[in-house]
Design an enzyme around this catalytic site. Structure first.
Site, PDB file in Angstrom:
ATOM      1  N   ASP A 165      35.948  47.962  13.893  1.00 62.02           N
ATOM      2  CA  ASP A 165      35.865  49.340  14.388  1.00 62.02           C
ATOM      3  C   ASP A 165      34.434  49.874  14.362  1.00 62.02           C
ATOM      4  OD1 ASP A 165      38.591  49.197  14.535  1.00 62.02           O
ATOM      5  OD2 ASP A 165      38.984  50.897  13.203  1.00 62.02           O
ATOM      6  N   ASP A 166      34.186  50.855  15.234  1.00 63.22           N
ATOM      7  CA  ASP A 166      33.023  51.751  15.203  1.00 63.22           C
ATOM      8  C   ASP A 166      31.781  51.226  15.909  1.00 63.22           C
ATOM      9  OD1 ASP A 166      34.697  53.302  13.689  1.00 63.22           O
ATOM     10  OD2 ASP A 166      33.660  52.965  11.795  1.00 63.22           O
TER      11      ASP A 166
ATOM     12  N   HIS B 258      38.126  53.424  20.825  1.00 65.98           N
ATOM     13  CA  HIS B 258      38.148  54.045  19.493  1.00 65.98           C
ATOM     14  C   HIS B 258      37.564  55.456  19.559  1.00 65.98           C
ATOM     15  CE1 HIS B 258      38.741  53.976  15.237  1.00 65.98           C
ATOM     16  NE2 HIS B 258      37.465  53.904  14.896  1.00 65.98           N
TER      17      HIS B 258
ATOM     18  N   HIS C  75      34.100  59.386  17.491  1.00 64.52           N
ATOM     19  CA  HIS C  75      34.812  59.255  16.219  1.00 64.52           C
ATOM     20  C   HIS C  75      35.102  60.612  15.570  1.00 64.52           C
ATOM     21  CE1 HIS C  75      36.087  57.517  12.365  1.00 64.52           C
ATOM     22  NE2 HIS C  75      36.072  56.338  12.950  1.00 64.52           N
TER      23      HIS C  75
ATOM     24  N   HIS D  97      34.906  46.598   9.819  1.00 66.89           N
ATOM     25  CA  HIS D  97      34.020  47.492  10.564  1.00 66.89           C
ATOM     26  C   HIS D  97      32.684  46.797  10.833  1.00 66.89           C
ATOM     27  CE1 HIS D  97      36.903  50.165   8.580  1.00 66.89           C
ATOM     28  NE2 HIS D  97      36.653  51.051   9.536  1.00 66.89           N
TER      29      HIS D  97
END
Length: 247
Positions: free
Chosen positions: A58-59, A109, A113, A205
């Site tokens: 993620d991210d 995603h 965020h 991540h």
């Protein structure tokens, strides 16, 4: 005079609040998991006989850690799904191109965020659609995968996503490595290795902070799971073992 201003301000706020539509999200653990899993709207994992897992990141993308992760994945012939932030995609399109060129998969995603707790519906749609427009420039026509920040969801968010043909991808509850806390390389690796089950979706991540420990843990996780007979697939490949997505 001050009292009058306060009354006017409160009245204006009262008028505006109905337009904001806070969605008041809840964490995925509070959802009716069996119901959503049967429908295939939300996926936590897919129990199966095959020894395969989907490792997700993620991210990203990140200019330092994502290329390092891609190097490790390539070394062990492993494929993964990267849930990307639109803002980072705009900064590092060459890394996104590399992810796809090397056989990996990208998912949505959000753009920046944001917290999904009390997010407005208009902000939710903008965050998702802006990022999806970017994703479509890299992999048009692929399955639309979405992972909410922090795993925060509610019925309205779910309906918004599923009505637009997204599949919501979470992670196995026993495979939340919490690598973002930088708890130690061996602890991250041990969490994955000691809990692994067929059909797991593993959460890691590649951005959002220093991810050196994640890179190093991955160098332990991949060869150890290979020794146990596991293969590493994208979420899309894993989904082919779910009744809704079988071809």
């Amino acid at each position: 005079m001050m009292r009058i201003q306060k009354i006017i301000s409160f009245s204006l706020l009262s008028l505006l609040l109905p337009l904001i539509h806070p969605l008041d999200s809840v964490y995925s653990q509070q959802l009716d998991r069996p119901y959503y899993e049967r429908k295939g709207d939300i996926i936590w994992d897919i129990p199966m006989k095959k020894k395969m897992v989907a490792i997700t990141f993620d991210d990203g993308p990140h200019p330092i850690y994502t290329p390092q992760i891609l190097d490790v994945l390539k070394k062990y012939d492993a494929y993964s799904t990267f849930f990307l932030l639109g803002a980072h995609m705009k900064k590092y399109p060459e890394i996104v191109n590399r992810e796809i060129a090397e056989g990996h998969e990208i998912g949505n995603h959000t753009y920046s965020h944001p917290s999904f707790h009390n997010i407005s519906e208009s902000s939710l749609i903008d965050e998702i659609q802006t990022t999806q427009n970017l994703i479509d420039t890299f992999q048009l026509g692929k399955m639309k995968l979405f992972r909410p920040p922090g795993g925060a969801l509610n019925k309205q968010i779910i309906n918004t996503l599923t009505n637009d043909n997204y599949t919501i991808i979470l992670w196995s509850w026993h495979q939340d490595t919490k690598d973002w806390t930088n708890q130690g390389v061996q602890k991250i690796a041990n969490h994955v290795l000691s809990n692994v089950q067929n059909g797991d979706i593993i959460l890691l991540h590649d951005s959002g902070g220093n991810r050196t420990q994640t890179v190093q843990a991955l160098q332990i996780i991949l060869p150890e799971l290979q020794k146990k007979g596991y293969t590493f697939v994208t979420v899309g490949e894993l989904l082919q073992n779910h009744p809704k997505f079988k071809r």
